[in-house]
Design an enzyme around this catalytic site. Structure first.
Site, PDB file in Angstrom:
ATOM      1  N   CYS B  97      63.767   2.541  78.252  1.00 56.00           N
ATOM      2  CA  CYS B  97      65.204   2.470  77.979  1.00 56.00           C
ATOM      3  C   CYS B  97      65.462   2.494  76.471  1.00 56.00           C
ATOM      4  O   CYS B  97      65.274   3.506  75.837  1.00 56.00           O
ATOM      5  CB  CYS B  97      65.800   1.228  78.654  1.00 56.00           C
ATOM      6  SG  CYS B  97      67.590   1.280  78.736  1.00 56.00           S
ATOM      7  N   HIS B 232      63.916   1.442  84.407  1.00 57.13           N
ATOM      8  CA  HIS B 232      63.199   0.208  84.081  1.00 57.13           C
ATOM      9  C   HIS B 232      62.103  -0.089  85.099  1.00 57.13           C
ATOM     10  O   HIS B 232      62.380  -0.728  86.113  1.00 57.13           O
ATOM     11  CB  HIS B 232      64.184  -0.967  84.063  1.00 57.13           C
ATOM     12  CG  HIS B 232      65.079  -0.982  82.882  1.00 57.13           C
ATOM     13  ND1 HIS B 232      64.731  -1.594  81.698  1.00 57.13           N
ATOM     14  CD2 HIS B 232      66.308  -0.466  82.679  1.00 57.13           C
ATOM     15  CE1 HIS B 232      65.719  -1.457  80.817  1.00 57.13           C
ATOM     16  NE2 HIS B 232      66.692  -0.772  81.395  1.00 57.13           N
ATOM     17  N   GLU B 234      59.870  -2.316  84.893  1.00 60.38           N
ATOM     18  CA  GLU B 234      59.630  -3.767  84.964  1.00 60.38           C
ATOM     19  C   GLU B 234      60.616  -4.457  85.895  1.00 60.38           C
ATOM     20  O   GLU B 234      60.395  -5.587  86.314  1.00 60.38           O
ATOM     21  CB  GLU B 234      59.652  -4.385  83.558  1.00 60.38           C
ATOM     22  CG  GLU B 234      61.016  -4.639  82.948  1.00 60.38           C
ATOM     23  CD  GLU B 234      61.682  -3.387  82.376  1.00 60.38           C
ATOM     24  OE1 GLU B 234      61.207  -2.263  82.650  1.00 60.38           O
ATOM     25  OE2 GLU B 234      62.698  -3.535  81.662  1.00 60.38           O
TER      26      GLU B 234
END
Lengths: 796, 272
Positions: B97, B232, B234
């Site tokens: 990002c 993302h 994560e």
């Protein structure tokens, strides 16, 4: 300007003494007005007496300090004052109703309530959860973006102010109708669409930039919000309870950290404690602060590091009243005095008078009390995060607040007196509005009515707003505000705040301003029920509540009367549900040239989910499953969205029957724990029909329901059964294998199997006559539901 | 090298805010992951002590100029020697990002002929404009060059969330076709936005959430050791982070995001 009253002292900076000692009553009021103190005659006279005892005139710094500390915003004069109502005297609304409920419930998991910037409850053995919800109505009416953004920033600092790490934000907003005719707008009032865009952008700007997910909220539209936008910003944080330090003592130094101080946010609290007028824009624009979320993000990192190393003895945020509130309140809390050197405060630009420095509400600032031996480490930590931190004074042992500027003593106030304003005595009266139950025939096309309800402002999807908020940053959001592929409206958000634990946190809210037009008592009761049932629907229990009041001018007896009614209900129902209040906030004086705000009580509920793996979402999961309606339906359509759509208000608002409701909540919780429930949704605006539609389109399957099976009392019409908003009801999907257990568990609770999930994606409802009264493709319902803000979303 | 010896540096500055969850993901896979303030790394000069470098998501320095631009210039000014060494030694660099924006602004991506002084691409304001947070589908398009994804089948569809206001991948208009060809020739294309079934989004919102050119969601450098992506991973690491986990009866423990972190780790295990 009443000039001979103001005596300029011979100093190289602007500094005045105000001739209060000789002032007449009229002059005292003039002083209050001209200096923007917002104090009334009773309060000004108390000051006059105080300074007569001291044998000297006050300085501008002193008067401004009193103006801030004694404002409605900071001191909550109405909630703490005496109210004469119905021949009796209420000695503090806060103590009589809100705090009393908490005290009598006496939950041992309440760790620290009503003491600090935020309420703290236990999460597990080692961790606590801090929660706070703020109002930022007045600034958002003048400058929507900045007002809303600083509302979020402020409430996050409240959480930092109890040593907690912020993990989620909430926002509940109230706007005027977006299609409000421009020609009807009173002078000085901004169009709802402009306010809507600004507020939504402001909230997203702050939360997203700080990396705190915005996980729960609501948006209401009401004509009375045209001149009085409602902006509630909430924040939830987590802290190791062992690190909760508040033991400042004389000799500890006062460290001011974060952003610099400027002229933004001067007189914010006095502005928030008065009605808005058409002049508010030019007069009060400087009262709105400027937001810088990145500064606060850095500040947060430093504060958490200082907390973990236990280097500071106390902390508080700088919010309303700026330094004057933060220094005064901490000094009082720790029975200290304080000495402050204002020239040490880092400024955005030169030229501020000492009083401006002392009361400025510039954002992103925190105040820490630090034992001198830890000071070096603390300053190093701030420096490592690129945060400016400055020693501006120290706490002393004599209970006196002394403020210096460039060697000159500019204020000397006894701390106890600063917190003993004369008590406000207000008159309240409550006259129930004269209302009638409307009479109209049942509409023929109920499918069409449902479509229009789904597309109506208070029910339609908020997706276009919610997607502009990051609701997943930190990666802890287990149940998201928009659930699944179609963005179904979750009843509550569920977070998993700890890495090594399955324990979760459920965050929900309840607000029913439309019921308040009929009866504020049942509005409050309904808001409490709604917040709790939203929480229960996803698996939450052991629920704590927060109360946030947005009301009109409390000096007008009818406004205050309805506030008393709402507080009575808060006490009764919080106690009945054993859900203590842990924090709250009131915003009064929400009146504008367009009239007073409709009384609006927001209840926020924070519950615990023992294991997030049991969390239940609202979307139907499998064709063939049974659909149960739990809870009884009454003829309670007063204030409902259905009546609003038909052009009525009505008279019979939904009531709360706490004994039955508690049984229902407990049964739902048990059923969820035992894994008997595959979907659960609360019934609120739009009643059964809207809840069923939402469950169907969120899951992508159909529902077949039969109104003849709905447990109801004296409801003989299809439309009333479909759209009644009776409280404490759930729609539950139960797989056939679990039905026996589910029914057994619910014996003693009003419930009935009213239909099933169908493979064909249609919502089909049989009426009391056995004929089909609602029949629509789920896709069409979804389209209608997504149409409202969609249109505005594109036009914006 | 052994997994437990691997040291990942998660770099942050003021405004970075996805560092903790990125650390969680790495630690769950058994490597050491440290979050370091960029000021500290400059002061200590210890970047080369680490085996991998991650630029996490956030709003570095407020992103007040153009997302990632300020941090990129800051890096060039203060850390360029170490970063170049890191890059040249083919130690993996991941940008998520805001990290992707930083890598593009700093000239580390697409880096057709090595690190460039000026950016060769941009992550422009979304179209439609505004911040968007939603789950998207990504098609893995890399043929094996990207070290982060070489264990992922070509054509596999992954699911992850995006959350940004500036993620519209763009090349200079006049070089669009040429650069796209080079992406394909060098096998630098890694992820494209697609629908559930893997059909390209073709620019259609919200399947392509930001109007990216050619539905590009993530690219790597020609060596495959630098990966930048807008989604993302994560936040798509565990099953309970998925948007529809309550609908599934059998969920694998991990989400698709794990594949990327695992790819990075396996590369280090094999190569060093």
């Amino acid at each position: 300007m009443t000039e001979n009253l103001y005596i300029r002292r011979d100093t190289p900076f602007p500094f005045y003494e105000i001739n209060v000692l000789q002032a007449s009553d009229q002059l005292l009021l003039d002083i209050s007005r001209e200096l923007g103190l917002g104090l009334n005659l009773q309060e000004m006279k108390a000051l006059q007496q105080y300074f007569r005892r001291k044998g000297r005139n006050p300085t501008d710094v002193e008067l401004q300090t009193f103006g801030q500390t004694w404002s409605e915003h900071c001191f909550h004069k109405t909630f703490k004052g005496v109210i004469k109502f119905n021949g009796k005297e209420i000695d503090s609304l806060f103590r009589t109703y809100i705090m009393r409920a908490t005290r009598e419930i006496n939950a041992k998991w309440c760790f620290s309530v009503f003491d600090d910037n935020a309420g703290i409850i236990r999460f597990d053995k080692n961790w606590g959860i801090a929660v706070k919800v703020e109002t930022h109505n007045h600034p958002s009416a003048i400058e929507p973006f900045g007002g809303a953004a600083t509302g979020v920033g402020g409430v996050i600092r409240d959480i930092l102010g109890v040593w907690a790490n912020p993990i989620a934000c909430t926002d509940v907003l109230g706007f005027g109708p977006l299609d409000y005719p421009y020609e009807k707008l009173p002078l000085g009032v901004k169009h709802p669409k402009y306010i809507f865009m600004g507020v939504v952008a402001g909230i997203g700007h702050y939360g997203n930039n700080m990396g705190i997910p915005t996980v729960n909220g609501a948006i209401y539209f009401d004509e009375s919000y045209v001149g009085n936008v409602v902006v509630y910003c909430g924040c939830v944080g987590i802290l190791p309870l062992k690190k909760f330090k508040r033991n400042a003592k004389p000799g500890d130094v006062i460290v001011l950290a974060g952003g610099r101080t400027g002229r933004d946010g001067i007189h914010g609290v006095t502005f928030a404690s008065a009605e808005l007028t058409e002049k508010s824009e030019e007069v009060s624009r400087p009262a709105v602060q400027i937001a810088n979320p990145i500064e606060e993000e850095k500040l947060k990192r430093a504060i958490i590091a200082i907390r973990d190393l236990e280097l500071a003895s106390a902390i508080t945020d700088l919010g309303g009243g700026g330094l004057s509130s933060a220094v005064g309140e901490t000094a009082k809390r720790f029975n200290c005095g304080a000495v402050v050197y204002l020239e040490k405060v880092p400024l955005k630009y030169p030229g501020l008078a000492p009083w401006e420095i002392y009361i400025s509400e510039s954002q992103e600032r925190m105040l820490l009390a630090v034992p001198p031996e830890n000071l070096k480490r603390v300053l190093e930590i701030f420096q490592s995060e690129d945060v400016e931190a400055t020693v501006i004074g120290e706490y002393t042992g004599d209970g006196v607040l002394r403020i210096f500027y460039m060697g000159e003593k500019v204020a000397e106030i006894d701390v106890p007196f600063l917190f003993e304003p004369p008590r406000a005595v207000r008159i309240a009266e409550y006259i129930p509005p004269k209302l009638e139950e409307p009479e109209f025939p049942e509409p023929e096309n109920l499918t069409g009515v449902l479509m229009r309800l789904l597309a109506s402002p208070n029910i339609a999807s908020r997706e276009n707003v919610v997607r502009t908020y990051d609701h997943e940053v930190k990666g802890n959001t287990v149940l998201k505000p928009l659930h699944g592929e179609h963005g179904g409206p979750s009843d509550a958000a569920v977070l998993k705040p700890l890495k090594d634990s399955w324990s979760g946190l459920a965050i929900s809210c309840g607000m029913n301003p439309n019921y308040g037009k009929v009866d504020p008592y049942w509005m409050a009761a309904s808001a409490i029920d709604e917040a709790i049932r939203n929480n229960v629907a996803v698996g939450g229990r052991r629920i704590a509540l927060l109360d946030n009041f947005t009301w009109g001018n409390p000096e007008k007896p009818d406004r205050l009367g309805s506030l008393v009614r709402a507080c009575e209900a808060c006490y009764r129902f919080a106690k009945a549900f054993k859900t203590p209040f842990i924090s709250g906030k009131d915003s009064l004086y929400n009146e504008s040239p367009a009239g007073p705000v409709t009384p609006t009580l927001l209840i926020t509920a924070v519950g615990v989910v023992p294991d997030i793996r049991i969390t239940v979402s609202l979307d139907v999961k499998a064709p063939g499953d049974s659909i149960y309606l739990v809870g009884k339906t009454y003829h309670e359509l007063g204030g409902s969205e259905y009546y609003r759509l038909m052009g009525f208000l009505g008279k019979t608002v939904p009531k709360v029957r706490p004994i039955q409701a508690r049984k229902t909540f407990r049964a739902i919780t048990r059923a969820i724990d035992l894994g008997l429930v595959s979907a659960c949704h609360d019934l609120s605006e739009g009643g059964l029909a809207v809840a069923a539609a939402e469950m169907a389109f969120s899951g992508g399957y159909g529902l077949e329901l039969d109104l003849r099976l709905v447990p109801a009392e004296r409801v003989q019409r299809n439309d009333f059964l479909l759209f009644s908003e009776s409280n404490s009801r759930f729609l539950v999907e139960v797989p056939s294998a679990c039905e026996q257990d589910f029914k057994k568990l619910l014996s003693g609770v009003v419930h009935a199997r009213i239909g099933r999930v169908t493979k064909e994606a249609r919502l089909c409802v049989y009426g009391l006559g056995g004929n089909v009264v609602v029949d629509a493709a789920v896709g069409e319902l979804l389209k209608a539901w997504k149409s409202f803000l969609g249109i505005y979303g594109e036009g914006l | 090298m052994k997994r437990e010896d691997i040291r990942v540096c998660i770099l942050r500055v003021g405004g970075t805010n996805c560092d903790a969850e990125t650390q969680t993901a790495f630690e769950a896979l058994g490597v050491q992951a440290e979050i370091l303030h960029a000021n500290d790394v400059v002061k200590r000069g210890n970047l080369m002590d680490y085996d991998a470098l991650v630029f996490p998501g956030g709003f570095s320095f407020g992103d007040y100029v153009r997302a990632g631009a300020i941090w990129a210039k800051w890096l060039v000014a203060k850390l360029s020697k170490e970063l170049k060494a890191f890059f040249d030694e083919e130690r993996p660099i991941l940008g998520i990002c805001n990290g992707f924006q930083v890598l593009v602004e700093a000239g580390f991506l697409p880096a057709f002929d090595g690190i460039t002084q000026y950016p060769e691409a941009a992550l422009a304001t979304n179209h439609p404009p505004g911040y968007h947070c939603r789950w998207v589908y990504l098609k893995h398009e890399n043929r094996g060059k990207c070290v982060f994804t070489c264990n992922i089948q070509e054509g596999k569809v992954l699911r992850m969330p995006v959350a940004h206001a500036e993620g519209r991948f763009l090349f200079p208009k006049e070089k669009e076709e040429l650069y796209l060809e080079r992406l394909y020739d060098n096998d630098q294309l890694v992820f494209r936005y697609c629908d559930k079934n893997g059909n390209p989004a073709d620019g259609v919102y919200p399947i392509n959430p930001n109007g990216s050119f050619h539905d590009i969601a993530g690219i790597c450098n020609p060596e495959g050791t630098v990966l930048g992506l807008m989604p993302h991973p994560e936040r798509a690491f565990y099953w309970w982070q998925q948007p529809d986990w309550t609908r599934q009866t059998l969920m694998p423990f991990y989400g698709d995001g794990k594949l990327i972190f695992e790819g990075l780790i396996e590369y280090l295990e094999k190569k060093f």
